[in-house]
Design a protein around this motif. Structure first.
Motif, PDB file in Angstrom:
ATOM      1  N   LYS A 219      15.688 -12.429 -48.003  1.00  0.00           N
ATOM      2  CA  LYS A 219      16.024 -13.810 -48.332  1.00  0.00           C
ATOM      3  C   LYS A 219      15.204 -14.797 -47.493  1.00  0.00           C
ATOM      4  N   LEU A 220      14.867 -14.412 -46.265  1.00  0.00           N
ATOM      5  CA  LEU A 220      13.985 -15.262 -45.466  1.00  0.00           C
ATOM      6  C   LEU A 220      12.609 -15.343 -46.112  1.00  0.00           C
ATOM      7  N   ASP A 221      12.121 -14.220 -46.611  1.00  0.00           N
ATOM      8  CA  ASP A 221      10.824 -14.206 -47.289  1.00  0.00           C
ATOM      9  C   ASP A 221      10.877 -15.029 -48.573  1.00  0.00           C
ATOM     10  N   LEU A 222      12.013 -14.986 -49.269  1.00  0.00           N
ATOM     11  CA  LEU A 222      12.183 -15.783 -50.483  1.00  0.00           C
ATOM     12  C   LEU A 222      12.151 -17.264 -50.141  1.00  0.00           C
ATOM     13  N   LEU A 223      12.789 -17.655 -49.037  1.00  0.00           N
ATOM     14  CA  LEU A 223      12.771 -19.048 -48.603  1.00  0.00           C
ATOM     15  C   LEU A 223      11.346 -19.492 -48.284  1.00  0.00           C
ATOM     16  N   LYS A 224      10.596 -18.647 -47.590  1.00  0.00           N
ATOM     17  CA  LYS A 224       9.203 -18.988 -47.275  1.00  0.00           C
ATOM     18  C   LYS A 224       8.392 -19.173 -48.547  1.00  0.00           C
ATOM     19  N   ASN A 225       8.644 -18.317 -49.525  1.00  0.00           N
ATOM     20  CA  ASN A 225       7.938 -18.437 -50.797  1.00  0.00           C
ATOM     21  C   ASN A 225       8.290 -19.759 -51.493  1.00  0.00           C
ATOM     22  N   ASN A 226       9.571 -20.132 -51.480  1.00  0.00           N
ATOM     23  CA  ASN A 226       9.989 -21.395 -52.087  1.00  0.00           C
ATOM     24  C   ASN A 226       9.384 -22.598 -51.366  1.00  0.00           C
ATOM     25  N   LEU A 227       9.243 -22.481 -50.056  1.00  0.00           N
ATOM     26  CA  LEU A 227       8.678 -23.580 -49.264  1.00  0.00           C
ATOM     27  C   LEU A 227       7.157 -23.619 -49.346  1.00  0.00           C
ATOM     28  N   GLY A 228       6.556 -22.547 -49.850  1.00  0.00           N
ATOM     29  CA  GLY A 228       5.094 -22.487 -49.935  1.00  0.00           C
ATOM     30  C   GLY A 228       4.438 -22.254 -48.600  1.00  0.00           C
ATOM     31  N   ILE A 229       5.098 -21.475 -47.709  1.00  0.00           N
ATOM     32  CA  ILE A 229       4.549 -21.186 -46.391  1.00  0.00           C
ATOM     33  C   ILE A 229       4.482 -19.677 -46.196  1.00  0.00           C
ATOM     34  N   THR A 230       3.734 -19.266 -45.203  1.00  0.00           N
ATOM     35  CA  THR A 230       3.617 -17.840 -44.917  1.00  0.00           C
ATOM     36  C   THR A 230       4.419 -17.438 -43.684  1.00  0.00           C
ATOM     37  N   ASP A 231       4.820 -18.439 -42.892  1.00  0.00           N
ATOM     38  CA  ASP A 231       5.570 -18.125 -41.677  1.00  0.00           C
ATOM     39  C   ASP A 231       6.387 -19.339 -41.250  1.00  0.00           C
ATOM     40  N   PHE A 232       7.483 -19.087 -40.522  1.00  0.00           N
ATOM     41  CA  PHE A 232       8.263 -20.177 -39.943  1.00  0.00           C
ATOM     42  C   PHE A 232       7.640 -20.534 -38.602  1.00  0.00           C
ATOM     43  N   ASN A 233       6.940 -21.675 -38.547  1.00  0.00           N
ATOM     44  CA  ASN A 233       6.279 -22.044 -37.293  1.00  0.00           C
ATOM     45  C   ASN A 233       7.184 -22.929 -36.450  1.00  0.00           C
ATOM     46  N   ASP A 234       6.754 -23.164 -35.199  1.00  0.00           N
ATOM     47  CA  ASP A 234       7.554 -23.933 -34.250  1.00  0.00           C
ATOM     48  C   ASP A 234       7.670 -25.401 -34.624  1.00  0.00           C
TER      49      ASP A 234
END
Length: 547
Positions: A219-234
């Motif tokens: 689900k975290l990966d799904l959220l990143k996909n929805n946000l259009g990002i590859t990683d949660f940055n600082d």
């Protein structure tokens, strides 16, 4: 995914992809020759969704503002679901046969009341699954003659369930809860047992997303996909809500999505037993240690049983309270003539130190295997600089103020009024703030322990007058703490202290001067003094080098 086909009649219609913005909704209605839901009766003629069975419950529904809100909610909730969760919801729809969108919304928030037997897509497979799970012991010779279809069929007849893409889905027996009562929709990421709710906006149309923690990596990966990002940055900004009262304010500043998820998993693992006592103990331990990172916070939570909490700790809010507590519990008798001459605050501080306790808002806390981490007594000073803006309202020939004609003033021009501005700043100070100034309003309790004082002022530099926040801290701030401090100060500049200050006038003879510590332009910033002046020196050095 959820799309709806809107129509006024069988000949005219338009597809609308959800979630959508108000502008997109208006454009769809205009395409149907209507201005709003009142002017025309718009129906959903068809629908398409990644959730099985959902379209059949949407066809022929009349669209209005409330229905649109519910559909927007469903679309956002579906977009945050994994394929398995969508299949489960589709099966739940078949089992429950809801009669309204309100019931569908509630059903989507009750998926914990459903379970699945995987790989059971027909009665025979279900029977075989049940036979294996129950570990029925029969002779090997008879196994080829077991009628698995009969076993599965009997189970289906006795239970509320259905076959789906993910297996046989069934009700667990728990009653469905009313999460939505037709008045206020829950967050699309609502989870009954979630500890944290993160709301994230990526700046794009319909770019609002949320997630409940703890959650799976999928689900975290799904959220990143929805946000259009590859990683949660600082640098990712999000709004954090917490179901545990008081915990949000006692978490380290700048915690990442991944760190919060791991901490939520830790809490879910049994650290919290649902009692008020355990909640208070966790909050008190975090407040006492003031961890500046989530690893330290996790260590505190894991070792919560090593912390000692004074009996009746909720009655001890100050060192003086502890002195009174100690005197009473030790049976000390103080002569009446000496009662008023004892420094109970100093006595309490000495006793807390001697017994290894740290005072918190919940009472004294100590730890068995080591001392509580203490913040440095000495104060470190840092200063945050930001640009000022100013306007003057002049008097007309009648001596009245020209409110319709504000005259912008350059920051160079207001340097001459520095002393009057400083005097006005001093008048804004409240007695209740004491020596700490604006630090008393910090939301994060841990940051409030490290930041002793926050006091606004102005300073002339490079021929301009700047807004300055002078901050005294117990030790250096972490990157996350500095980011939170700047965010809190910006909030004070725009909506708190600064909003009040910019409404105070300064009489400069030919008009009234109004000074603002904040403006909405892109050129507004808040920067540590060393960083601002260091950049200026770098630019100056480059210019000198090019001469």
């Amino acid at each position: 995914m959820l799309n709806i086909f809107l129509t006024l009649n069988k000949k005219q219609g338009v597809w609308l992809e959800l979630p959508c913005s108000p502008v997109q909704t208006e454009e769809a209605i205009r395409a149907l020759e209507g201005r709003n839901f009142i002017d025309v009766i718009i129906r959903i003629a068809d629908a398409a969704s990644s959730v099985p069975n959902l379209p059949e419950y949407l066809r022929n529904v009349t669209l209005n503002d409330q229905v649109m809100k519910e559909l927007q909610f469903l679309s956002r909730r579906i977009n945050g679901m994994t394929e398995h969760e969508q299949a489960m919801l589709g099966a739940a729809l078949e089992i429950e046969e809801p009669n309204s969108l309100m019931e569908i919304v509630n059903l989507s928030c009750n998926m914990d009341k459903f379970a699945v037997y995987p790989d059971a897509h027909n009665e025979a497979e279900l029977g075989q699954y049940l036979f294996q799970q129950r570990k029925i012991n029969i002779p090997e010779e008879l196994r080829p003659y077991v009628d698995y279809e009969l076993i599965g069929g009997g189970y289906v007849n006795d239970h509320a369930g259905c076959f789906s893409e993910c297996g046989y889905v069934f009700r667990t027996g728990e009653a469905l809860e009313e999460v939505y009562d037709f008045r206020r929709l829950p967050d699309p990421a609502y989870e009954k047992n979630g500890f944290f709710l993160l709301q994230i906006y990526n700046g794009k149309p319909n770019g609002s997303y949320s997630i409940s923690l703890p959650t799976s990596q999928e689900k975290l990966d799904l959220l990143k996909n929805n946000l259009g990002i590859t990683d949660f940055n600082d640098n990712m900004n999000f709004c954090l809500n917490c179901s545990i009262q008081g915990l949000k304010e006692r978490l380290p500043c700048g915690s990442s999505v991944q760190e919060l998820n791991e901490f939520a998993k830790l809490l879910q693992g049994g650290i919290l037993d649902g009692t008020e006592e355990t909640r208070i103990h966790l909050l008190a331990a975090l407040e006492a240690e003031a961890p500046d990172n989530m690893d330290f916070a996790a260590e505190i939570a894991v070792n919560l049983d090593l912390y000692d909490f004074v009996a009746d700790m909720e009655k001890i809010h100050t060192p003086a309270d502890y002195a009174y507590y100690f005197i009473e519990n030790q049976g000390l008798l103080i002569p009446d003539e000496a009662v008023d001459f004892i420094d109970y605050d100093a006595m309490g501080k000495a006793l807390l130190h001697d017994y290894g306790y740290t005072q918190t808002s919940f009472g004294p806390v100590s730890r068995a295997d080591r001392s509580i981490r203490q913040l440095p007594d000495e104060l470190t000073t840092l200063r945050l600089f930001s640009p000022l803006t100013a306007v003057v309202y002049e008097h007309n020939e009648s001596g009245e103020m020209e409110w319709e004609l504000p005259i912008p003033k350059n920051v160079e021009d207001i340097c001459a009024h520095k002393n009057m501005i400083l005097s006005l700043i001093e008048q804004e100070h409240l007695n209740t703030e004491g020596d700490r100034g604006l630090a008393v309003y910090l939301d994060n309790v841990l940051l409030g322990r490290k930041v002793y004082s926050m006091k606004p002022t102005v300073e002339e530099w490079e021929g301009e007058l700047w807004g300055v926040l002078e901050v005294q801290t117990h030790g250096e701030l972490s990157v996350g703490e500095m980011k939170e401090l700047i965010s809190q100060w910006e909030g004070q500049c725009s909506d708190g202290w600064g909003e009040s200050f910019e409404q105070r006038s300064i009489d400069i003879g030919d008009g009234d001067l109004y000074v603002s510590f904040w403006h909405s332009g892109r050129d507004f910033f808040i920067m540590p003094e060393s960083e601002l002046k260091g950049k200026q020196m770098q630019v100056f050095g480059m210019q000198m080098g090019g001469m």
